[in-house]
Write a protein that holds these residues in place. Structure first.
Motif, short mmCIF file in Angstrom:
data_model
loop_
_atom_site.label_atom_id
_atom_site.label_comp_id
_atom_site.label_asym_id
_atom_site.label_seq_id
_atom_site.Cartn_x
_atom_site.Cartn_y
_atom_site.Cartn_z
N SER A 59 1.38 -1.24 -0.01
CA SER A 59 0.11 -0.05 -0.24
C SER A 59 1.02 1.07 -0.13
N MET A 60 0.56 2.54 -0.31
CA MET A 60 1.21 3.62 -0.54
C MET A 60 2.14 4.05 -1.26
N LEU A 61 1.65 3.64 -2.68
CA LEU A 61 2.75 3.30 -3.98
C LEU A 61 2.68 4.38 -4.42
N ILE A 62 3.04 4.94 -5.58
CA ILE A 62 3.20 5.52 -6.67
C ILE A 62 4.28 4.60 -8.40
N CYS A 63 3.21 4.49 -8.17
CA CYS A 63 3.85 4.01 -9.97
C CYS A 63 4.70 2.60 -9.75
N GLY A 64 3.16 1.76 -8.50
CA GLY A 64 3.19 0.42 -8.26
C GLY A 64 4.85 0.27 -7.45
N GLN A 65 4.84 1.24 -6.94
CA GLN A 65 6.49 1.50 -6.15
C GLN A 65 6.43 2.06 -4.85
N ASP A 66 6.89 1.97 -3.76
CA ASP A 66 6.91 2.96 -2.82
C ASP A 66 8.08 4.34 -2.67
N TRP A 67 7.60 4.80 -2.03
CA TRP A 67 7.63 6.20 -2.19
C TRP A 67 9.41 6.66 -2.25
N LEU A 68 10.04 5.75 -1.83
CA LEU A 68 11.59 5.55 -1.82
C LEU A 68 12.47 5.24 -2.83
N ASP A 69 11.33 4.16 -3.58
CA ASP A 69 12.21 3.86 -4.91
C ASP A 69 11.40 4.49 -6.27
N PHE A 70 10.88 5.43 -5.95
CA PHE A 70 10.18 6.06 -7.19
C PHE A 70 10.52 7.23 -7.22
N PHE A 71 11.13 7.78 -5.97
CA PHE A 71 12.14 8.64 -6.09
C PHE A 71 13.07 8.70 -6.62
N ASP A 72 13.84 7.13 -6.50
CA ASP A 72 15.40 6.46 -6.44
C ASP A 72 14.83 7.06 -8.19
N LEU A 73 13.72 6.35 -8.66
CA LEU A 73 13.94 5.64 -10.20
C LEU A 73 13.93 7.30 -11.07
N VAL A 74 13.49 8.21 -10.59
CA VAL A 74 13.25 9.14 -10.92
C VAL A 74 14.21 10.11 -10.63
N THR A 75 15.17 10.04 -10.66
CA THR A 75 16.44 11.01 -10.44
C THR A 75 17.92 10.39 -10.69
N ASN A 76 17.23 9.06 -10.31
CA ASN A 76 18.79 8.36 -10.59
C ASN A 76 18.87 7.81 -12.16
N THR A 77 17.57 7.08 -12.45
CA THR A 77 17.73 6.20 -13.63
C THR A 77 17.35 7.44 -14.78
N VAL A 78 16.36 8.50 -14.90
CA VAL A 78 15.52 9.92 -15.68
C VAL A 78 16.62 10.92 -15.79
N LEU A 79 16.73 11.73 -14.32
CA LEU A 79 16.82 13.15 -14.33
C LEU A 79 18.55 12.92 -14.55
N MET A 80 19.29 12.42 -13.46
CA MET A 80 20.28 12.71 -13.73
C MET A 80 21.55 12.14 -15.22
N PRO A 81 21.19 11.38 -15.87
CA PRO A 81 21.32 11.56 -17.19
C PRO A 81 21.34 12.74 -17.72
N VAL A 82 20.46 13.08 -17.93
CA VAL A 82 20.04 14.29 -18.65
C VAL A 82 20.51 15.35 -18.36
N CYS A 83 20.62 15.63 -16.55
CA CYS A 83 21.53 17.37 -16.24
C CYS A 83 23.22 16.02 -16.11
N ALA A 84 23.84 14.92 -17.04
CA ALA A 84 25.41 15.05 -17.19
C ALA A 84 25.13 15.99 -18.88
N PHE A 85 24.16 14.71 -19.71
CA PHE A 85 24.17 15.22 -20.49
C PHE A 85 24.31 16.30 -20.70
#
Length: 519
Positions: free
Chosen positions: A370-396
């Motif tokens: 329970s208490m999930l966002i897009c099927g993930q707990d909040w920690l994993d959700f924030f982690d995937l958003v920042t580490n997997t998607v956003l950080m490469p964009v900023c490094a690029f």
């Protein structure tokens, strides 16, 4: 009364800067993610590709980000805007990323404090009861956040640099001692080393392992999140960008490798002694498996547990300190408020968001879906958003800023870019021409590959469409759109501050205090 003299707010020494930057790079990922990836992706084969990735991705982006901050002597928004007025949104983006990371990283930091303090009472089997006690988790998150707040509140030279000069050598000494102890455990050690690194397999590495090594190279080095831009802004002429970046990369990689030499011999010793399988990856390795191992070693194990989790606290603390500094620096310089006030505002907001993060993770670890966002707990959700998607964009974006936009005379020739960078004050010696080729062409292409396949893995894991993964990607790019809109509507063409502003604020406050005391 004489006017109070202005003092430069920045790193006082090269070693202070290197240790602080290395502290930001060395984090929880070094202590479980890197060793585990090494073990499952071909051992030394993964390490080889990782080192190559550090050279062609990590070191290049790091040098570029440090230089962006160094030339502007300002927060990320002002630093990117100085490269090109239309790129300031990248700086805002580089502030949003660490803000969200603080919100979940501080929860894990609280876990490490709890486990360090509870070592002599025994940590085996407490993960469910601890994470299920929301009040206790919030308390330890607050303790961890307070430790980081105190350091950042003291400033760059008096807080971050001083703390790093103590904490980073302490971390390294504890880690080396842990490695020596674990390698001498006897039974199971050889199996642990075999699992970790002795079996070299390029077949096990595969394409996925190559992508994992490339991604790890800049995730581990704290790139694409504004840290190196902020820290770079505090460097003086005496601090050499190229040499510092190389030493930071070496230290970060060394810590990650050593962590595996401590963890896996210990885990396999437990397995050989008790015949019990334990988790060897993720949160369960750190907060479930290792406590079992330490408790099985008796009184000595309790001592080892205390120092091990103490080391993990240091790794988490130095990372959060750097993340807080990125956000705090911008708040100080943009809104012209004193450092103590700025860090208090930032810390309180992040702490408030960390509460639902801790609740969500606690529910998941106690088997409640329970208490999930897009099927993930909040920690994993924030982690995937920042580490997997956003950080490469900023490094690029960092590559584009340095390789294409600082040069006022647009050119496809990397050697002309090198000449322009040299005229701009950028000097890394014989490495300069290689750097120009990499930053202009090779490194951004490799980062784009990491970004594209990271998104594909989210949207279509195992070849099947995942709407939750799509939701994560859309959320990430939605934040990117917000950053762009906010910059062009509110920040472009405005004074977004520089490091000198903080000096003026401090001088003004000191002057008022002196006048008040004289009266």
């Amino acid at each position: 009364m004489e006017n109070t003299k202005k003092k430069r707010n920045g790193f006082a020494s090269s070693i202070g800067f290197i240790l602080a930057a290395a502290g930001s790079a060395v984090g929880l990922g070094n202590l479980w993610s890197f060793p585990y990836k090494t073990s499952i992706y071909g051992g030394a084969a993964f390490v080889l590709v990782y080192i190559l990735s550090v050279i062609v991705i990590g070191s290049i982006v790091m040098i570029g980000e440090i230089y962006l901050g160094k030339r502007a002597m300002a927060n990320p928004v002002s630093s990117y805007a100085k490269a090109n007025k239309n790129l300031g949104w990248l700086g805002l983006f580089a502030i949003i990323i660490p803000f969200f990371i603080i919100c979940y990283y501080s929860v894990l930091g609280g876990y490490t404090v709890k486990y360090a303090m509870n070592s002599f009472a025994g940590n085996a089997g407490i993960i469910e009861s601890f994470t299920g006690n929301v009040g206790e988790v919030i308390l330890y998150t607050a303790i961890f956040m307070l430790l980081a707040l105190i350091v950042v509140m003291a400033g760059v030279k008096g807080g971050i640099e001083k703390a790093s000069k103590v904490l980073m050598p302490a971390l390294f000494i504890i880690l080396v001692a842990m490695v020596i102890y674990c390698l001498c455990l006897g039974t199971g050690v050889k199996d642990g080393l075999d699992f970790y690194i002795l079996k070299i397999s390029f077949k096990a590495l595969g394409f996925k392992g190559v992508l994992g090594a490339m991604g790890q190279a800049f995730y581990s080095l704290s790139l694409g999140m504004g840290i190196m831009v902020s820290y770079g802004s505090y460097t003086g002429k005496e601090i050499k960008v190229g040499k510092s970046a190389i030493l930071i990369c070496v230290f970060d990689t060394l810590v990650a490798l050593l962590a595996g030499f401590a963890i896996f011999p210990a885990v396999y010793h437990y397995k050989a002694t008790f015949g019990s399988e334990v988790a060897t990856s993720g949160l369960m390795l750190l907060f479930s498996s290792l406590p079992l191992v330490f408790d099985s070693l008796g009184v000595m194990g309790q001592i080892v547990s205390f120092f091990f989790f103490g080391m993990v606290v240091i790794a988490a603390l130095t990372s959060v300190i750097s993340l807080l500094e990125v956000v705090t620096q911008f708040v100080i310089q943009k809104f012209k408020i004193h450092r103590k006030k700025a860090i208090l505002y930032v810390a309180l907001i992040c702490f408030a968001i960390s509460i639902p993060v801790s609740i969500s993770l606690g529910l998941l670890l106690n088997g409640k879906d329970s208490m999930l966002i897009c099927g993930q707990d909040w920690l994993d959700f924030f982690d995937l958003v920042t580490n997997t998607v956003l950080m490469p964009v900023c490094a690029f974006g960092s590559c584009l800023a340095i390789g294409w936009f600082i040069d006022k005379k647009f050119t496809f020739n990397p050697f002309k870019t090198y000449e322009s960078l040299s005229e701009d004050g950028f000097n890394i010696g014989k490495f300069g021409k290689f750097f120009a080729v990499m930053i202009k062409y090779v490194t951004p292409i490799l980062i784009a590959v990491v970004e594209i396949f990271g998104i594909i893995d989210l949207i279509s894991p195992n070849g099947t469409f995942d709407k939750n993964g799509l939701g994560i990607v859309l959320t990430a790019y939605g934040l990117l759109g917000v950053a762009i809109a906010v910059y062009f509507i509110f920040l472009k063409g405005k004074n977004n501050g520089c490091n000198a502003d903080e000096i003026d604020i401090a001088v003004a406050q000191t002057t008022v205090k002196e006048e008040f005391s004289e009266e």
